[in-house]
Write an enzyme that holds these catalytic residues in place. Structure first.
Site, short mmCIF file in Angstrom:
data_model
loop_
_atom_site.label_atom_id
_atom_site.label_comp_id
_atom_site.label_asym_id
_atom_site.label_seq_id
_atom_site.Cartn_x
_atom_site.Cartn_y
_atom_site.Cartn_z
CG ASN A 1 -1.28 9.57 33.10
OD1 ASN A 1 -0.70 8.50 32.99
ND2 ASN A 1 -2.42 9.71 33.75
N PRO B 1 0.22 3.51 29.30
CG PRO B 1 0.65 1.23 29.54
CD PRO B 1 0.13 2.42 30.29
CB THR C 1 -2.06 7.98 37.76
OG1 THR C 1 -2.50 7.21 36.65
CG2 THR C 1 -0.55 8.02 37.79
CG HIS D 1 -9.81 5.97 37.15
ND1 HIS D 1 -9.11 4.87 37.61
CD2 HIS D 1 -9.10 6.47 36.13
CE1 HIS D 1 -8.02 4.74 36.87
NE2 HIS D 1 -8.00 5.69 35.96
#
Ligand code: CDP
Length: 315
Positions: free
Chosen positions: A132, A155, A241, A289
């Site tokens: 990130n 994004p 991630t 998450h």
């Protein structure tokens, strides 16, 4: 030595009852870690046979030809047919095809890295993966290092920090300088709305001749990886991630070291309060998450000698 049990009713206690949880974690975290080759081999071949990260993790011209249909991993009803124009943005071949690397550092963004002095040891890894677009300058170097071989970008960063890349794009491209010639890994095909903004990022990089090389996560790989972790008990809407990059590393690297993975509000040793990231205190979306559950699985792998989790300071 293990911290004393905390008193949740003590208002001056920064820990507010966290000690029991942290004590349990520290008990499982062996300081005398050593790699267990059999466990590592077994785990990484299970990952390879179920997810095929070595040739499927990244979209390439070889695995995704013109005319094929991309299925979005976050919205399976949505598909996209590969046009020649889209195809031309894909990597020609898999950027990391073989078990190439001896040592990989996967750097999560946890506040545990603050004042950790882990920069040199992170940079000494043969391959460094970051998540990130994290800041690397501004005095953070000492604690997180600067070497970057892959950096991911969610994004949402383009939307929040760079006006969705609808206006001037120079500030975005300049922000990429600190990652040099690394690969910028984008989840362009996870949700429909990710695609246009990720394409604007790719074209900005091309138009400004930035040395960073954009590549895309393969949604088919992300889907199989979600099933892999679900079969090991992870019940989250989306993988973070960090666990995705740790999984990719386990297929590509003989020795996987994780830094900045600590989804708790207090430091494991000093028990002082931590920010969520080493650079800000933005909270994780718990709706999507489940970082503590992921951490639990990563800690299991640490105990089994499959990978090494670094908690605490490095000097
Ligand atoms: O994209 P995401 O919100 O998952 O990640 P992030 O907040 O930018 O942090 C990158 C990764 O570091 C996460 O995906 C987690 O795996 C890990 N992390 C952690 O373990 N503990 C924290 N306090 C923050 C991040």
């Amino acid at each position: 030595s293990a911290p004393e049990p905390s008193d949740p009713s003590d208002p001056s206690d920064p820990c507010k009852g966290c000690r029991e949880v942290i004590n349990k974690v520290i008990e499982r975290y062996s300081q005398t870690w050593r790699k267990q080759e059999n466990n590592y081999q077994q785990f990484s071949s299970q990952l390879s046979s179920q997810c095929h990260g070595l040739d499927r993790a990244i979209i390439t011209q070889a695995n995704t030809p013109v005319g094929s249909k991309i299925v979005y991993d976050g919205d399976k009803k949505k598909t996209l047919k590969v046009t020649p124009e889209l195809f031309s943005t894909f990597a020609k071949e898999h950027p990391f095809p073989n078990k190439t690397w001896d040592t990989c550092a996967v750097v999560g963004n946890g506040g545990i890295l603050t004042n950790s002095s882990c920069g040199d040891i992170i940079d000494s890894a043969q391959f460094v993966i970051r998540c990130n677009l994290p800041p690397l300058g501004k005095g953070y170097e000492k604690h997180v290092g600067t070497k970057t071989d892959i950096v991911t970008a969610n994004p949402s960063i383009f939307l929040e920090k760079y006006g969705a890349l609808m206006g001037r794009r120079r500030p975005f491209v300049e922000s990429l300088h600190s990652y040099g010639k690394s690969r910028l890994l984008l989840p362009a095909f996870s949700y429909g709305h990710n695609t246009p903004v990720c394409m604007r990022a790719v074209y900005s990089i091309e138009d400004f001749e930035s040395p960073i090389q954009p590549i895309f996560f393969n949604p088919e790989y992300l889907q199989s990886l979600a099933l892999f972790w679900r079969s090991r008990g992870l019940r989250a809407v989306r993988l973070s991630t960090g666990i995705i990059m740790a999984s990719i590393a386990l297929e590509h690297c003989a020795n996987v070291h994780l830094y900045g993975f600590w989804p708790f509000g207090n430091h494991p040793h000093g028990l002082h309060a931590l920010t969520n990231h080493y650079y800000d205190d933005r909270q994780t979306k718990t709706k999507f998450h489940s970082m503590p559950a992921e951490f639990d699985l990563l800690l299991q792998l640490h105990s089994q000698g499959v990978l090494k989790l670094h908690l605490g300071d490095c000097q």
